[in-house]
Motif scaffolding. Structure first.
Motif, short mmCIF file in Angstrom:
data_model
loop_
_atom_site.label_atom_id
_atom_site.label_comp_id
_atom_site.label_asym_id
_atom_site.label_seq_id
_atom_site.Cartn_x
_atom_site.Cartn_y
_atom_site.Cartn_z
N ARG A 105 -17.40 25.60 7.36
CA ARG A 105 -17.89 26.89 6.85
C ARG A 105 -17.87 26.91 5.32
O ARG A 105 -18.82 27.35 4.67
CB ARG A 105 -17.05 28.03 7.41
CG ARG A 105 -17.52 29.42 6.94
CD ARG A 105 -16.72 30.53 7.56
NE ARG A 105 -17.05 30.73 8.97
CZ ARG A 105 -16.24 30.47 9.97
NH1 ARG A 105 -15.02 29.98 9.73
NH2 ARG A 105 -16.62 30.67 11.22
N ARG A 106 -16.76 26.44 4.74
CA ARG A 106 -16.63 26.44 3.28
C ARG A 106 -17.71 25.57 2.64
O ARG A 106 -18.30 25.94 1.62
CB ARG A 106 -15.23 25.91 2.93
CG ARG A 106 -14.84 26.08 1.49
CD ARG A 106 -13.34 25.89 1.34
NE ARG A 106 -12.90 24.50 1.53
CZ ARG A 106 -11.97 24.13 2.40
NH1 ARG A 106 -11.38 25.02 3.17
NH2 ARG A 106 -11.60 22.87 2.49
N THR A 107 -17.99 24.43 3.25
CA THR A 107 -19.02 23.52 2.72
C THR A 107 -20.40 24.15 2.82
O THR A 107 -21.21 24.07 1.89
CB THR A 107 -18.99 22.19 3.50
OG1 THR A 107 -17.67 21.65 3.44
CG2 THR A 107 -19.95 21.19 2.90
N GLU A 109 -21.15 27.34 2.86
CA GLU A 109 -21.29 28.56 2.06
C GLU A 109 -21.14 28.34 0.56
O GLU A 109 -21.39 29.26 -0.22
CB GLU A 109 -20.26 29.59 2.53
CG GLU A 109 -20.50 30.08 3.97
CD GLU A 109 -19.43 31.02 4.45
OE1 GLU A 109 -18.43 31.23 3.71
OE2 GLU A 109 -19.58 31.56 5.58
N ALA A 110 -20.74 27.14 0.16
CA ALA A 110 -20.49 26.88 -1.26
C ALA A 110 -21.79 27.00 -2.06
O ALA A 110 -22.86 26.59 -1.60
CB ALA A 110 -19.89 25.50 -1.44
N ASP A 223 -8.84 23.64 -0.01
CA ASP A 223 -9.65 24.78 -0.38
C ASP A 223 -9.41 25.06 -1.86
O ASP A 223 -8.28 25.32 -2.27
CB ASP A 223 -9.22 25.99 0.47
CG ASP A 223 -10.04 27.22 0.19
OD1 ASP A 223 -10.79 27.23 -0.81
OD2 ASP A 223 -9.92 28.18 0.97
N GLU A 225 -9.79 27.51 -3.48
CA GLU A 225 -9.24 28.86 -3.70
C GLU A 225 -7.79 28.99 -3.24
O GLU A 225 -7.18 30.03 -3.40
CB GLU A 225 -10.09 29.90 -2.95
CG GLU A 225 -11.59 29.82 -3.20
CD GLU A 225 -11.92 30.07 -4.67
OE1 GLU A 225 -11.26 30.94 -5.27
OE2 GLU A 225 -12.81 29.38 -5.20
#
Length: 350
Positions: A105-107, A109-110, A223, A225
């Motif tokens: 998901r992080r990849t 949405e980046a 992450d 963040e």
């Protein structure tokens, strides 16, 4: 035509090629269930790989459209790459551990260039020389980012919970969380008698966690963040011991070949990593940055021959080993060093 191997008891493996990779192929496992075939991993997203997957299924009298579900051991593109195409062709569900779903998901949405920013910052902090950073900075400035595998990987629609008995009609397949190679790597324990009556407890789909002749890469998956300091190598070693205690009769890995005596292979890997950590302490007699440590570590070829992208992976692995040594109290950061260098410390009482 894909090479198909029958393992008995409604289990087969298909060799799905990985383009331009010394591993050669991913072993995609097909598990017969009361609702249709379920795949354990799918292979790399490439036309030749897709054709091999379809051909392998056809050799079993199946089509991609028949697939009921996909269980992904971890998010890497040689395992998860074709999952989205399989789902589009069949309506199959895709299951993955929540920690690796978070990476996917992080990849996805980046913002454009975020990965380059993160990688450049990490490498600079690790002590990478300017000539290594220059191509990354140039790519960032030009706005032309080379397409990387996994940037648009399919988002799974089911979460695999540790210890869960997956909902597969007529089969007993239990998820075993084995973080290390990735944060959400899972092995899958087929809790059924071995079809050839081999001694032990069922069979284990081990993904990349336990391979017969390779020690899998263990690096950092963080992450940007999240400031939590992870210990992926410690996680991997703990997971190895857990798998050893299962005592599976046979291991069906995602690369190389099936094998028996999982506890013996676990002992080999634990000894290998202890030996490697001890060797790194000798290198850290004088302060080294993660980059300098990676340059001096033993790889499958001399540092000068390691390709550009593989050096990034090597530095990540060096950092994972440093994290482990720091956590064990066997190394420490040198105060005031920039980039941060690490040095070995004596054991208590030495």
């Amino acid at each position: 035509m894909a090479r198909v191997t029958e393992h008995g008891g409604g289990v087969w493996s298909l060799e799905v090629p990985i383009p331009d990779n010394p591993l050669g192929h991913t072993l995609v496992h097909v598990l017969d269930t009361g609702r249709g075939p379920v795949l354990v991993d799918t292979g790399w997203d490439d036309p030749a790989s897709w054709a091999a997957l379809a051909d392998g299924l056809a050799a079993l009298g199946l089509a991609v459209a028949d697939v009921h579900g996909v269980v992904v051991t971890h998010h890497h593109p040689d395992h998860h790459g074709l999952s989205g195409r399989v789902r589009e062709a069949s309506g199959a569900w895709i299951a993955m551990h929540a920690a690796d779903i978070a990476v996917v998901r992080r990849t996805r949405e980046a913002r454009p260039g975020a990965w380059l920013d993160y990688l450049t910052g990490k490498l600079a902090a690790a002590g990478a020389p300017e000539e290594h950073l220059a191509p990354l900075l140039a790519a960032r400035e030009s706005g032309r980012m080379r397409t990387l595998p996994g940037l648009r990987a399919a988002l799974p629609d089911r979460e695999i919970a540790p210890g869960e008995l997956l909902d597969l009609a007529g089969r007993r397949l239990r998820a075993v969380w084995t973080p290390g190679h990735t944060p959400g790597h899972v092995c899958l324990h087929l809790e059924e008698d071995h079809p050839a009556n081999l001694p032990g407890r069922g069979r284990l789909f081990s993904g990349d966690h336990l391979l017969p002749g390779i020690s899998p890469h263990v690096g950092l998956y963080e992450d940007p963040e999240d400031s939590t300091v992870t210990d992926p190598l410690g996680d991997y070693l703990d997971s190895l011991e857990r798998i050893g205690r299962l005592g599976a009769a046979e291991v069906l890995p995602a690369h190389q070949h099936a094998f028996t005596d999982a506890p013996a292979r676990v002992r080999e890997l634990l000894a290998h990593h202890e030996e490697r950590l001890t060797g790194l302490l000798a290198l850290l007699a004088a302060p080294l940055t993660p980059w300098q440590l990676a340059e001096r570590m033993e790889w499958n070829r001399p540092w000068d021959e390691i390709p550009y992208g593989s050096r990034n992976i090597a530095v990540s692995e060096a950092e994972a080993h440093l994290r482990r040594l720091v956590k064990l109290g066997r190394a420490e950061a040198v105060p005031g060093s920039d980039p941060v260098a690490y040095v070995a410390v004596g054991r208590p009482g030495e």
